[in-house]
Design a protein around this motif. Structure first.
Motif, mmCIF file in Angstrom:
data_model
loop_
_atom_site.group_PDB
_atom_site.id
_atom_site.type_symbol
_atom_site.label_atom_id
_atom_site.label_comp_id
_atom_site.label_asym_id
_atom_site.label_seq_id
_atom_site.Cartn_x
_atom_site.Cartn_y
_atom_site.Cartn_z
ATOM 1 N N ASP A 214 51.108 -13.395 22.383
ATOM 2 C CA ASP A 214 50.065 -14.005 23.271
ATOM 3 C C ASP A 214 50.529 -13.496 24.936
ATOM 4 N N VAL A 215 52.074 -13.630 24.967
ATOM 5 C CA VAL A 215 52.460 -13.378 26.505
ATOM 6 C C VAL A 215 52.034 -11.966 26.706
ATOM 7 N N ILE A 216 52.320 -11.057 26.011
ATOM 8 C CA ILE A 216 52.346 -9.583 26.066
ATOM 9 C C ILE A 216 50.908 -9.317 26.410
ATOM 10 N N GLU A 217 49.995 -9.970 25.761
ATOM 11 C CA GLU A 217 48.489 -9.523 26.003
ATOM 12 C C GLU A 217 48.271 -10.294 27.463
ATOM 13 N N PHE A 218 48.704 -11.593 27.760
ATOM 14 C CA PHE A 218 48.385 -12.073 29.212
ATOM 15 C C PHE A 218 48.930 -11.322 29.993
ATOM 16 N N ALA A 219 50.057 -10.686 30.028
ATOM 17 C CA ALA A 219 50.765 -9.830 31.179
ATOM 18 C C ALA A 219 49.797 -8.591 31.491
ATOM 19 N N LYS A 220 49.166 -8.060 30.426
ATOM 20 C CA LYS A 220 48.567 -6.879 30.738
ATOM 21 C C LYS A 220 47.439 -6.991 31.753
ATOM 22 N N THR A 221 46.850 -7.988 31.957
ATOM 23 C CA THR A 221 46.053 -8.457 32.876
ATOM 24 C C THR A 221 46.338 -9.214 34.188
ATOM 25 N N TYR A 222 47.418 -9.833 34.051
ATOM 26 C CA TYR A 222 48.078 -10.622 35.011
ATOM 27 C C TYR A 222 48.735 -10.119 35.898
ATOM 28 N N ASN A 223 50.037 -9.513 35.324
ATOM 29 C CA ASN A 223 50.980 -8.692 36.151
ATOM 30 C C ASN A 223 50.472 -7.855 37.372
ATOM 31 N N ASP A 224 51.192 -8.006 38.400
ATOM 32 C CA ASP A 224 50.924 -7.297 39.670
ATOM 33 C C ASP A 224 52.284 -7.275 40.432
ATOM 34 N N PRO A 225 53.320 -6.553 40.228
ATOM 35 C CA PRO A 225 54.614 -6.488 41.045
ATOM 36 C C PRO A 225 54.354 -6.335 42.451
ATOM 37 N N LYS A 226 53.325 -5.918 43.005
ATOM 38 C CA LYS A 226 53.006 -5.430 44.249
ATOM 39 C C LYS A 226 52.666 -6.996 45.110
ATOM 40 N N THR A 227 52.277 -7.821 44.387
ATOM 41 C CA THR A 227 51.976 -9.051 45.018
ATOM 42 C C THR A 227 52.830 -10.056 44.363
ATOM 43 N N ASN A 228 53.898 -9.772 43.666
ATOM 44 C CA ASN A 228 54.982 -10.594 43.097
ATOM 45 C C ASN A 228 54.202 -11.705 41.987
ATOM 46 N N LYS A 229 53.351 -11.180 41.268
ATOM 47 C CA LYS A 229 52.583 -11.782 40.173
ATOM 48 C C LYS A 229 53.176 -11.366 38.987
ATOM 49 N N TYR A 230 53.623 -12.288 38.203
ATOM 50 C CA TYR A 230 54.476 -12.207 36.836
ATOM 51 C C TYR A 230 54.088 -13.114 35.667
ATOM 52 N N ALA A 231 54.008 -12.712 34.705
ATOM 53 C CA ALA A 231 53.621 -13.505 33.484
ATOM 54 C C ALA A 231 54.628 -14.300 33.099
ATOM 55 N N VAL A 232 55.813 -13.840 33.015
ATOM 56 C CA VAL A 232 57.057 -14.685 32.372
ATOM 57 C C VAL A 232 58.385 -14.496 33.166
ATOM 58 N N MET A 233 59.280 -15.382 33.065
ATOM 59 C CA MET A 233 60.552 -15.089 33.656
ATOM 60 C C MET A 233 61.725 -16.057 33.055
ATOM 61 N N TRP A 234 62.859 -15.528 32.914
ATOM 62 C CA TRP A 234 63.975 -16.353 32.340
ATOM 63 C C TRP A 234 65.240 -15.719 32.898
ATOM 64 N N GLU A 235 66.505 -16.573 32.831
ATOM 65 C CA GLU A 235 67.569 -15.922 33.385
ATOM 66 C C GLU A 235 68.214 -15.336 32.364
ATOM 67 N N PHE A 236 69.093 -14.033 32.631
ATOM 68 C CA PHE A 236 69.391 -13.184 31.674
ATOM 69 C C PHE A 236 71.010 -13.655 31.522
ATOM 70 N N VAL A 237 71.318 -14.986 31.159
ATOM 71 C CA VAL A 237 72.549 -15.282 30.871
ATOM 72 C C VAL A 237 72.451 -16.112 29.376
ATOM 73 N N GLY A 238 73.726 -15.971 28.897
ATOM 74 C CA GLY A 238 73.631 -16.467 27.443
ATOM 75 C C GLY A 238 73.058 -17.650 26.941
ATOM 76 N N TYR A 239 72.919 -18.682 27.907
ATOM 77 C CA TYR A 239 72.031 -19.954 27.498
ATOM 78 C C TYR A 239 70.665 -19.624 27.393
ATOM 79 N N TYR A 240 70.131 -18.977 28.495
ATOM 80 C CA TYR A 240 68.663 -18.992 28.519
ATOM 81 C C TYR A 240 68.034 -17.629 27.494
ATOM 82 N N THR A 241 69.055 -17.034 27.283
ATOM 83 C CA THR A 241 68.417 -15.580 26.794
ATOM 84 C C THR A 241 68.958 -15.970 25.019
ATOM 85 N N TYR A 242 69.561 -16.882 24.751
ATOM 86 C CA TYR A 242 69.973 -17.173 23.402
ATOM 87 C C TYR A 242 68.967 -16.773 22.279
ATOM 88 N N PRO A 243 67.562 -17.282 22.669
ATOM 89 C CA PRO A 243 66.674 -17.177 21.694
ATOM 90 C C PRO A 243 66.527 -15.649 21.186
#
Length: 438
Positions: free
Chosen positions: A193-222
């Motif tokens: 669902d996130v992937i499909e949403f990102a296809k129409t929402y993401n726009d890096p030029k205007t800093n629009k992104y679907a999802v973010m998390w920090e790339f550390v062990g705690y948050y990326t453990y999933p």
């Protein structure tokens, strides 16, 4: 004022028999704690507990019992009310002393043997192993059955050491999926669902992104645990078995890399400040974060909190979690009364009162399912995710993991040509070398 439950203090016949034997033997008020040898004075007042059984169902505190409880500043008012309710119900005076949460374990180690420490205190789950090894905690034995029947499994696991339950779970914390309701009226159920949403929402030029998390062990453990991977064997208690280069972890890292298209940024550029600002500005639709960030978004974003997106095969995403629980000082002069207080404090009613007064997320199953929490669109999401969580490892060797694991996440994300298996093999070698050097 907290309403004190009128339940009878019950326990199994076998526990009653054990207590009677201890009394008959003139014990030390709670038995020898781990590490004490027969003949040591140990905890207790040397006179044995004043235990009275009524109808084989009730347990009485020691005669003349009075308790001291340590509590952190942010929960001091709540604990004072709870102490008053306990005294009104059982006639046992309770003095509440302010002591920061991070200092209670250390003070117990220094003041416990000299009988200057509180009878009941709160510890985070990653501190109990050291306390148990030092003989500082009494097991949750008299109320074990009730505790196990009423608390979420992850809280029980986190409050145990080597299979023995010591804690009376108090509150839990983990992270979940913040979602902007103006951008996504309903939270996504799966990563697809996130992937499909990102296809129409993401726009890096205007800093629009679907999802973010920090790339550390705690948050990326999933991306490890949700795919059958693990850090240490035996439920993260066996550092001799490092699982980060085994099948589940490799699969999770490979899937992680496949999400690069929905977050076209360098991993190191995704910081807490960056994603917090973008979510506040309405440019980030989904933000993986914890309850500590709720205040940053209230009155600024129309948001809710939901469990993390499920894996492609429909499995729940497992987050890391932390658990706080009440523990009984093994050197308490009143170990029966102290057990009663810890059990009382961890009841459904009192966990809900704690939530009402401080925002602490309950560890009690029924408290977490209560209407006041379920109707809270924020805290209910965290509680749901907690039920699909894994307590952070509490063994000391975890400190050798965090930096190499973060480096592996960043390397695999940033370099699409990097071999995942070889990268994780090197990560494990680095971790092992650091463990061996200590």
């Amino acid at each position: 004022m907290i309403k004190a439950p009128k339940e009878r203090w019950t326990f199994m016949l076998i526990c009653l028999a054990l207590l009677l034997v201890m009394t008959a033997c003139g014990g030390n008020g709670g038995g020898n704690p781990p590490g004490n040898t027969p003949g040591d004075t140990g905890p207790g007042n040397g006179e044995g507990p004043n235990v009275e059984a009524v109808g084989e169902e009730e347990i009485a505190p020691e005669e003349g019992a009075k308790l001291v409880v340590w509590e952190a500043k942010e929960q001091l008012e709540y604990m004072q009310q709870l102490a008053q309710a306990f005294e009104a119900e059982y006639g046992i005076p309770v003095t509440v002393e302010e002591l920061a949460g991070g200092q209670q374990g250390g003070r117990l180690a220094t003041d416990g043997p000299s009988k200057l420490a509180a009878d009941v205190l709160t510890l985070p789950h990653d501190q109990i192993g050291q306390a148990v090894k030092a003989g500082l905690l009494l097991p949750n034995d008299l109320f074990e059955e009730e505790t196990r029947a009423s608390m979420v499994e992850a809280a029980l696991e986190a409050s145990s050491y080597e299979g023995v339950l010591y804690g009376y779970p108090k509150s839990v914390e983990t992270y979940g999926l913040f979602y902007n309701k103006d951008l996504m009226p309903e939270a996504p159920k799966t990563w697809d669902d996130v992937i499909e949403f990102a296809k129409t929402y993401n726009d890096p030029k205007t800093n629009k992104y679907a999802v973010m998390w920090e790339f550390v062990g705690y948050y990326t453990y999933p991306f490890i645990g949700s795919f059958g991977g693990y850090i240490f064997g035996d439920n993260n208690t066996n550092p001799e078995d490092i699982g980060l280069n085994k099948e589940g972890a490799i699969e999770g890292f490979t899937f992680l890399r496949s999400l690069r298209d929905i977050l076209p940024m360098k991993a190191g550029d995704v910081t807490y400040d960056v994603k917090t600002q973008l979510f506040q500005e309405g440019k980030l639709a989904l933000n993986i974060d914890g309850p500590w960030s709720v205040a940053a978004f209230k009155d600024k974003v129309n948001f809710g909190v939901a469990p993390l997106p499920a894996t492609p095969d429909g499995q729940p995403s497992l987050s890391f979690s932390g658990v706080k629980a009440y523990y009984v000082n093994s050197y308490s002069r009143y170990p029966i009364a102290a057990r009663m207080f810890a059990h009382f404090a961890s009841s459904k009613e009192n966990q809900l009162k704690n939530y009402e007064m401080t925002g602490a997320i309950p560890a009690h199953i029924e408290a977490g399912e209560a209407p006041e929490l379920q109707n809270d669109p924020i805290m209910s999401g965290f509680f749901q995710q907690f039920q699909q969580s894994v307590p952070m490892p509490s063994v000391a060797e975890i400190n050798s993991v965090w930096d190499p694991l973060k480096a592996a996440f960043i390397s695999v994300w940033d370099d699409p040509n990097l071999d995942v298996k070889q990268t994780l093999d090197q990560t494990v070698r680095t971790i092992q070398a650091d463990i061996d050097a200590k």
